[in-house]
Design an enzyme around this catalytic site. Structure first.
Site, PDB file in Angstrom:
ATOM      1  CG  ASP A  72      -1.891   1.117   1.283  1.00 23.21           C
ATOM      2  OD1 ASP A  72      -1.742   2.080   0.518  1.00 23.21           O
ATOM      3  OD2 ASP A  72      -2.828   1.030   2.110  1.00 23.21           O
ATOM      4  CB  SER A 151      -3.389  14.877 -14.436  1.00 19.02           C
ATOM      5  OG  SER A 151      -4.556  15.250 -15.156  1.00 19.02           O
ATOM      6  CE1 TYR A 164      -6.206  12.302 -10.725  1.00 21.01           C
ATOM      7  CE2 TYR A 164      -6.642  14.072 -12.280  1.00 21.01           C
ATOM      8  CZ  TYR A 164      -6.100  12.828 -11.990  1.00 21.01           C
ATOM      9  OH  TYR A 164      -5.441  12.134 -12.978  1.00 21.01           O
ATOM     10  CE  LYS A 168      -2.672  12.456 -10.757  1.00 24.48           C
ATOM     11  NZ  LYS A 168      -1.705  11.345 -10.738  1.00 24.48           N
TER      12      LYS A 168
HETATM   13  P1  NAD Z   1      -6.314   2.973 -12.679  1.00 28.56           P
HETATM   14  O1  NAD Z   1      -7.329   3.199 -11.608  1.00 28.56           O
HETATM   15  O2  NAD Z   1      -6.619   2.036 -13.785  1.00 28.56           O
HETATM   16  O3  NAD Z   1      -4.942   2.521 -12.011  1.00 28.56           O
HETATM   17  C1  NAD Z   1      -4.474   3.049 -10.786  1.00 28.56           C
HETATM   18  C2  NAD Z   1      -3.814   1.910 -10.019  1.00 28.56           C
HETATM   19  O4  NAD Z   1      -3.277   2.461  -8.798  1.00 28.56           O
HETATM   20  C3  NAD Z   1      -4.789   0.782  -9.621  1.00 28.56           C
HETATM   21  O5  NAD Z   1      -4.320  -0.454 -10.113  1.00 28.56           O
HETATM   22  C4  NAD Z   1      -4.818   0.834  -8.103  1.00 28.56           C
HETATM   23  O6  NAD Z   1      -4.934  -0.436  -7.481  1.00 28.56           O
HETATM   24  C5  NAD Z   1      -3.465   1.485  -7.782  1.00 28.56           C
HETATM   25  N1  NAD Z   1      -3.517   2.109  -6.466  1.00 28.56           N
HETATM   26  C6  NAD Z   1      -4.445   2.989  -6.016  1.00 28.56           C
HETATM   27  N2  NAD Z   1      -4.212   3.262  -4.724  1.00 28.56           N
HETATM   28  C7  NAD Z   1      -3.122   2.545  -4.348  1.00 28.56           C
HETATM   29  C8  NAD Z   1      -2.401   2.399  -3.136  1.00 28.56           C
HETATM   30  N3  NAD Z   1      -2.764   3.040  -2.012  1.00 28.56           N
HETATM   31  N4  NAD Z   1      -1.319   1.588  -3.117  1.00 28.56           N
HETATM   32  C9  NAD Z   1      -0.940   0.919  -4.223  1.00 28.56           C
HETATM   33  N5  NAD Z   1      -1.593   1.014  -5.414  1.00 28.56           N
HETATM   34  C10 NAD Z   1      -2.671   1.811  -5.464  1.00 28.56           C
HETATM   35  O7  NAD Z   1      -5.949   4.443 -13.238  1.00 28.56           O
HETATM   36  P2  NAD Z   1      -5.260   4.879 -14.622  1.00 28.56           P
HETATM   37  O8  NAD Z   1      -6.293   5.530 -15.448  1.00 28.56           O
HETATM   38  O9  NAD Z   1      -4.409   3.803 -15.179  1.00 28.56           O
HETATM   39  O10 NAD Z   1      -4.329   6.063 -14.084  1.00 28.56           O
HETATM   40  C11 NAD Z   1      -2.943   5.906 -13.846  1.00 28.56           C
HETATM   41  C12 NAD Z   1      -2.358   7.278 -13.562  1.00 28.56           C
HETATM   42  O11 NAD Z   1      -2.617   8.147 -14.659  1.00 28.56           O
HETATM   43  C13 NAD Z   1      -2.968   7.958 -12.333  1.00 28.56           C
HETATM   44  O12 NAD Z   1      -1.954   8.664 -11.631  1.00 28.56           O
HETATM   45  C14 NAD Z   1      -3.955   8.925 -12.940  1.00 28.56           C
HETATM   46  O13 NAD Z   1      -4.222  10.018 -12.103  1.00 28.56           O
HETATM   47  C15 NAD Z   1      -3.212   9.337 -14.189  1.00 28.56           C
HETATM   48  N6  NAD Z   1      -4.054   9.883 -15.259  1.00 28.56           N
HETATM   49  C16 NAD Z   1      -5.028   9.125 -15.838  1.00 28.56           C
HETATM   50  C17 NAD Z   1      -5.802   9.655 -16.866  1.00 28.56           C
HETATM   51  C18 NAD Z   1      -6.868   8.850 -17.552  1.00 28.56           C
HETATM   52  O14 NAD Z   1      -7.597   9.407 -18.395  1.00 28.56           O
HETATM   53  N7  NAD Z   1      -7.014   7.575 -17.280  1.00 28.56           N
HETATM   54  C19 NAD Z   1      -5.572  10.967 -17.286  1.00 28.56           C
HETATM   55  C20 NAD Z   1      -4.563  11.720 -16.666  1.00 28.56           C
HETATM   56  C21 NAD Z   1      -3.790  11.157 -15.656  1.00 28.56           C
END
Ligand code: NAD
Length: 260
Positions: A72, A151, A164, A168
């Site tokens: 975690d 982000s 958020y 970021k």
């Molecule tokens: P996602 O939810 O698919 O993946 C996030 C992962 O982080 C999950 O597998 C989750 O289990 C893990 N996680 C969360 N809390 C945790 C903790 N306390 N300890 C360990 N692991 C933990 O999200 P995603 O869309 O793949 O996003 C990945 C990154 O990209 C994030 O930082 C998100 O903010 C950023 N992001 C995503 C988007 C988008 O459109 N998807 C856009 C901009 C930025």
């Protein structure tokens, strides 16, 4: 013509040890696949043991090397122990991709203090915990690369996502601060700032709002939302030694879409 992501045969990470957080998620699993395909020994870090197991299995089936790391990120001692385990097992740590993140939606009055704290614990503090553990290893080696997933909303805040956005923005500031402090030791730190990326999370949100992918694509000047593989390719480029002068950057990947 609107292009799809292009395949690559690059092998920039042969035998390099790369830790990826949030590696069971949409973007993180694509980063893990990309680094493994380029020869890395990927440390697949996430909270979700079952999902980590599946990602590791997929990487190995595809001919890559991967090690599960279930912990975690909100637990500072667990972050330090995970980095220690990686270094004990492999005697090196070349790349850390701080990619895990959570998005608690809402304006300030809709976000509870607990949600605010958890957002910062996962999105910001965890990066500090892991970097505090990884930097001494990289500084001693005289080299290393850290890539943080921020982000576009950390640079240009979107309405209704104040926790958020603010977290970021902190990731961008942390990235630049770390870069300035540790570039003299040979450690490069950069951030990626994605716009909308087509992940399971985005697909679920869309399904709930009754919109389709085509509706989202139409909002992007390039004509479509991004794919996790494209963010992964950018992360791999930043993590690689290809352009060492690229250091302290926050690179937007948005299809030229402005924040609403
Ligand atoms: P996602 O939810 O698919 O993946 C996030 C992962 O982080 C999950 O597998 C989750 O289990 C893990 N996680 C969360 N809390 C945790 C903790 N306390 N300890 C360990 N692991 C933990 O999200 P995603 O869309 O793949 O996003 C990945 C990154 O990209 C994030 O930082 C998100 O903010 C950023 N992001 C995503 C988007 C988008 O459109 N998807 C856009 C901009 C930025």
């Amino acid at each position: 013509m609107i292009l799809e992501p292009q395949p690559s045969t690059a092998r920039r990470f042969v035998d390099r040890v790369c830790l990826v957080t949030g590696a069971a998620g949409g973007i993180g699993s694509a980063i893990a696949r990309r680094l493994a395909a380029e020869g890395a020994v990927v440390q697949v870090a996430d909270l979700d043991a079952g999902a980590v197991g599946r990602v590791v299995e997929d990487l190995v089936l595809a001919g890559g090397r991967a090690v599960p790391r279930v912990f975690d990120l909100t637990d500072a001692a667990a972050c330090a122990a995970a980095v220690d385990d990686v270094v004990n097992d492999h005697d090196r740590l070349d790349v850390v991709v701080n990619n895990a993140g959570i998005n608690k939606r809402g304006a300030l009055l809709d976000v509870s203090p607990e949600e605010w704290d958890l957002t910062f614990a996962v999105n910001v503090d965890a990066i500090a915990h892991l970097c505090r553990a990884a930097l001494p290893v990289m500084v001693a080696a005289g080299r290393g690369s850290i890539v943080n997933t921020a982000s576009q909303w950390g640079l240009h805040p979107a309405p209704g996502h104040v926790a958020y956005n603010t977290s970021k923005a902190a990731v961008v500031a942390l990235t630049q601060g770390l870069a300035r402090d540790y570039a003299p030791a040979g450690v490069r730190v950069n951030a990626v700032c994605p716009g909308e990326v087509w992940t399971p999370m985005l697909a679920d949100n869309l399904a709930r709002s009754g919109r389709t992918k085509a509706d989202l694509d139409a909002l992007v000047p390039y004509g479509r939302v991004g794919y996790p593989e494209e963010v992964a390719a950018l992360v791999a480029f930043l993590a690689s030694d290809e352009v060492p002068y690229l250091c302290g950057a926050a690179v937007e990947i948005t299809g030229a879409q402005a924040v609403a």
